[in-house]
Design a protein around this motif. Structure first.
Motif, PDB file in Angstrom:
ATOM      1  N   LEU A  84      43.695  32.946  54.416  1.00  0.00           N
ATOM      2  CA  LEU A  84      42.479  34.049  54.377  1.00  0.00           C
ATOM      3  C   LEU A  84      42.946  34.918  55.252  1.00  0.00           C
ATOM      4  CD1 LEU A  84      39.135  31.893  53.740  1.00  0.00           C
ATOM      5  CD2 LEU A  84      40.447  33.721  52.300  1.00  0.00           C
ATOM      6  N   GLN A  85      43.617  34.378  56.513  1.00  0.00           N
ATOM      7  CA  GLN A  85      43.973  35.411  57.490  1.00  0.00           C
ATOM      8  C   GLN A  85      45.175  36.319  57.206  1.00  0.00           C
ATOM      9  OE1 GLN A  85      44.893  32.750  60.739  1.00  0.00           O
ATOM     10  NE2 GLN A  85      42.818  32.410  61.575  1.00  0.00           N
ATOM     11  N   ARG A  86      46.009  35.980  56.254  1.00  0.00           N
ATOM     12  CA  ARG A  86      47.116  36.524  55.813  1.00  0.00           C
ATOM     13  C   ARG A  86      46.696  37.681  54.834  1.00  0.00           C
ATOM     14  NH1 ARG A  86      50.847  34.083  53.435  1.00  0.00           N
ATOM     15  NH2 ARG A  86      50.018  31.856  53.483  1.00  0.00           N
ATOM     16  N   THR A 119      47.809  34.058  45.661  1.00  0.00           N
ATOM     17  CA  THR A 119      48.857  34.306  46.865  1.00  0.00           C
ATOM     18  C   THR A 119      47.846  35.501  47.596  1.00  0.00           C
ATOM     19  OG1 THR A 119      50.108  35.974  45.667  1.00  0.00           O
ATOM     20  CG2 THR A 119      50.889  33.744  45.811  1.00  0.00           C
ATOM     21  N   PRO A 120      48.120  35.470  48.886  1.00  0.00           N
ATOM     22  CA  PRO A 120      47.407  36.581  49.657  1.00  0.00           C
ATOM     23  C   PRO A 120      47.782  37.818  49.559  1.00  0.00           C
ATOM     24  CG  PRO A 120      47.840  34.407  51.276  1.00  0.00           C
ATOM     25  CD  PRO A 120      48.698  34.338  49.906  1.00  0.00           C
ATOM     26  N   ALA A 121      47.056  38.856  49.358  1.00  0.00           N
ATOM     27  CA  ALA A 121      47.612  40.290  49.311  1.00  0.00           C
ATOM     28  C   ALA A 121      47.934  40.993  50.493  1.00  0.00           C
ATOM     29  CB  ALA A 121      46.620  40.909  48.282  1.00  0.00           C
ATOM     30  N   HIS A 122      49.176  41.512  50.740  1.00  0.00           N
ATOM     31  CA  HIS A 122      49.341  42.084  52.036  1.00  0.00           C
ATOM     32  C   HIS A 122      49.352  43.649  51.985  1.00  0.00           C
ATOM     33  CE1 HIS A 122      50.990  37.925  53.114  1.00  0.00           C
ATOM     34  NE2 HIS A 122      51.644  38.040  51.966  1.00  0.00           N
ATOM     35  N   HIS A 123      49.422  44.217  53.104  1.00  0.00           N
ATOM     36  CA  HIS A 123      49.275  45.532  53.419  1.00  0.00           C
ATOM     37  C   HIS A 123      50.077  46.288  52.216  1.00  0.00           C
ATOM     38  CE1 HIS A 123      46.478  46.017  56.616  1.00  0.00           C
ATOM     39  NE2 HIS A 123      46.804  45.009  56.888  1.00  0.00           N
ATOM     40  N   ARG A 124      51.128  45.889  52.048  1.00  0.00           N
ATOM     41  CA  ARG A 124      52.481  46.721  51.448  1.00  0.00           C
ATOM     42  C   ARG A 124      51.964  46.819  49.722  1.00  0.00           C
ATOM     43  NH1 ARG A 124      54.940  41.871  52.760  1.00  0.00           N
ATOM     44  NH2 ARG A 124      55.616  40.672  51.072  1.00  0.00           N
ATOM     45  N   GLN A 125      51.083  46.010  49.480  1.00  0.00           N
ATOM     46  CA  GLN A 125      50.526  45.719  48.109  1.00  0.00           C
ATOM     47  C   GLN A 125      49.584  46.687  47.794  1.00  0.00           C
ATOM     48  OE1 GLN A 125      49.589  41.745  47.813  1.00  0.00           O
ATOM     49  NE2 GLN A 125      51.736  41.067  46.762  1.00  0.00           N
ATOM     50  N   ILE A 126      48.811  47.260  48.813  1.00  0.00           N
ATOM     51  CA  ILE A 126      47.696  48.222  48.678  1.00  0.00           C
ATOM     52  C   ILE A 126      48.629  49.628  48.520  1.00  0.00           C
ATOM     53  CG2 ILE A 126      45.908  49.438  49.707  1.00  0.00           C
ATOM     54  CD1 ILE A 126      45.581  47.142  51.473  1.00  0.00           C
ATOM     55  N   THR A 127      49.646  50.016  48.823  1.00  0.00           N
ATOM     56  CA  THR A 127      50.268  51.280  48.711  1.00  0.00           C
ATOM     57  C   THR A 127      51.154  51.144  47.827  1.00  0.00           C
ATOM     58  OG1 THR A 127      51.649  50.776  50.415  1.00  0.00           O
ATOM     59  CG2 THR A 127      49.911  52.033  51.038  1.00  0.00           C
ATOM     60  N   GLY A 128      51.777  49.881  47.633  1.00  0.00           N
ATOM     61  CA  GLY A 128      52.868  49.851  46.584  1.00  0.00           C
ATOM     62  C   GLY A 128      52.425  49.509  44.986  1.00  0.00           C
ATOM     63  N   GLY A 129      50.975  49.082  44.796  1.00  0.00           N
ATOM     64  CA  GLY A 129      50.588  48.660  43.848  1.00  0.00           C
ATOM     65  C   GLY A 129      50.340  49.903  42.760  1.00  0.00           C
ATOM     66  N   ARG A 130      50.182  49.546  41.467  1.00  0.00           N
ATOM     67  CA  ARG A 130      49.874  50.664  40.439  1.00  0.00           C
ATOM     68  C   ARG A 130      48.425  51.084  40.668  1.00  0.00           C
ATOM     69  NH1 ARG A 130      48.603  50.870  35.093  1.00  0.00           N
ATOM     70  NH2 ARG A 130      49.335  52.677  33.994  1.00  0.00           N
ATOM     71  N   ILE A 131      48.060  52.111  40.349  1.00  0.00           N
ATOM     72  CA  ILE A 131      46.719  52.655  40.301  1.00  0.00           C
ATOM     73  C   ILE A 131      46.179  52.239  39.170  1.00  0.00           C
ATOM     74  CG2 ILE A 131      45.168  54.708  40.482  1.00  0.00           C
ATOM     75  CD1 ILE A 131      47.209  56.019  42.472  1.00  0.00           C
ATOM     76  N   SER A 132      44.874  52.027  38.926  1.00  0.00           N
ATOM     77  CA  SER A 132      44.166  51.657  37.739  1.00  0.00           C
ATOM     78  C   SER A 132      44.164  52.801  36.796  1.00  0.00           C
ATOM     79  CB  SER A 132      43.065  50.864  38.024  1.00  0.00           C
ATOM     80  OG  SER A 132      42.086  50.944  36.894  1.00  0.00           O
ATOM     81  N   PRO A 133      44.301  52.803  35.576  1.00  0.00           N
ATOM     82  CA  PRO A 133      44.175  54.015  34.758  1.00  0.00           C
ATOM     83  C   PRO A 133      42.589  54.460  34.733  1.00  0.00           C
ATOM     84  CG  PRO A 133      45.327  52.071  33.420  1.00  0.00           C
ATOM     85  CD  PRO A 133      44.977  51.613  34.739  1.00  0.00           C
ATOM     86  N   GLU A 134      41.654  53.399  35.057  1.00  0.00           N
ATOM     87  CA  GLU A 134      40.173  54.088  35.082  1.00  0.00           C
ATOM     88  C   GLU A 134      40.145  54.756  36.352  1.00  0.00           C
ATOM     89  OE1 GLU A 134      41.301  51.114  34.626  1.00  0.00           O
ATOM     90  OE2 GLU A 134      40.348  50.401  32.497  1.00  0.00           O
ATOM     91  N   LEU A 135      40.799  54.412  37.421  1.00  0.00           N
ATOM     92  CA  LEU A 135      40.557  55.144  38.585  1.00  0.00           C
ATOM     93  C   LEU A 135      41.525  56.645  38.437  1.00  0.00           C
ATOM     94  CD1 LEU A 135      41.079  52.619  41.625  1.00  0.00           C
ATOM     95  CD2 LEU A 135      39.293  53.947  40.906  1.00  0.00           C
TER      96      LEU A 135
END
Length: 226
Positions: A84-86, A119-135
């Motif tokens: 949870l901390q990571r 698995t914990p989601a890290h900061h790099r996954q926020i910017t590197g992930g694919r944007i939802s088609p709905e968004l």
């Protein structure tokens, strides 16, 4: 873990440390009931990095004392707390205006990480992930993440950005898209007032509301260069 998993864990521990074996049926039943009560919230194993048998083997390997349920529960709590901390909450795919759905998705993601099923989601996954088609479709309809009313209210506090947006809206080239050769402002940054002292050093570096004239010329030539 359920009662059968607790019994399997006790059998595994008994093979590694015979001191835990209870030959009397009543004592074995009481031991199973005690361990099951204390380890109900501890999973036997998870898809991501936790196995109660590994924790038991580690304790028996390094400790001279007979294993207790706490020697399984403590590593599990440490493992859960570390995940949870990571973990950094990824942006939910739910509609931001739907507060209930937005919160429910965040809570679901945290519970999955805490239980070891994700698995914990890290900061790099926020910017590197694919944007939802709905968004993507919603942003395309809105046109900007900042409402026009808020943009107009912020204009007096962001004169350089307001001037840039007004220029683009009028069909003029984006002046801040190029580097200023006078004040050396990088693309995207406003121009700055450079006051040079007698010794040749800079005495001031305040941002300008309007770019330097030479930057307009560079921006005008940008489409031709491209």
């Amino acid at each position: 873990m359920d009662r059968r998993e607790t019994a399997a864990l006790l059998a595994y521990i008994g093979r590694l440390d015979p001191r835990t074996i209870r030959t009397d049926k009543a004592e074995a039943r009481d031991q199973l009931a005690q361990w099951h009560e204390l380890l109900t919230d501890v999973p036997m194993a998870t898809p991501h990095g936790w196995d109660a048998r590994t924790a038991a083997r580690q304790h028996i390997r390094v400790s001279p004392y007979q294993i207790l349920p706490a020697d399984i529960a403590r590593p599990w709590e440490s493992n859960r707390r570390d995940r949870l901390q990571r973990h950094t909450d990824p942006t939910p795919t739910a509609d931001p205006d739907d507060q209930a759905a937005w919160t429910a998705e965040l809570v679901s993601a945290r519970r999955a990480v805490a239980s070891g099923n994700a698995t914990p989601a890290h900061h790099r996954q926020i910017t590197g992930g694919r944007i939802s088609p709905e968004l993507e479709e919603r942003l395309r309809q809105v046109g900007s993440c900042i409402p026009p009313e808020a943009r107009a209210a912020l204009a007096p506090y962001r004169p350089a950005r307001a001037a840039r947006e007004a220029s683009i809206a009028q069909g003029q080239p984006d002046v801040l898209a190029v580097r200023c050769e006078w004040c050396h402002a990088q693309p995207g940054e406003p121009c700055r007032r450079r006051r040079i002292g007698p010794d040749g050093g800079a005495r001031g570096n305040a941002p300008r509301a309007t770019p330097h004239p030479g930057r307009f010329d560079l921006a005008a030539r940008l489409p031709a260069v491209a």
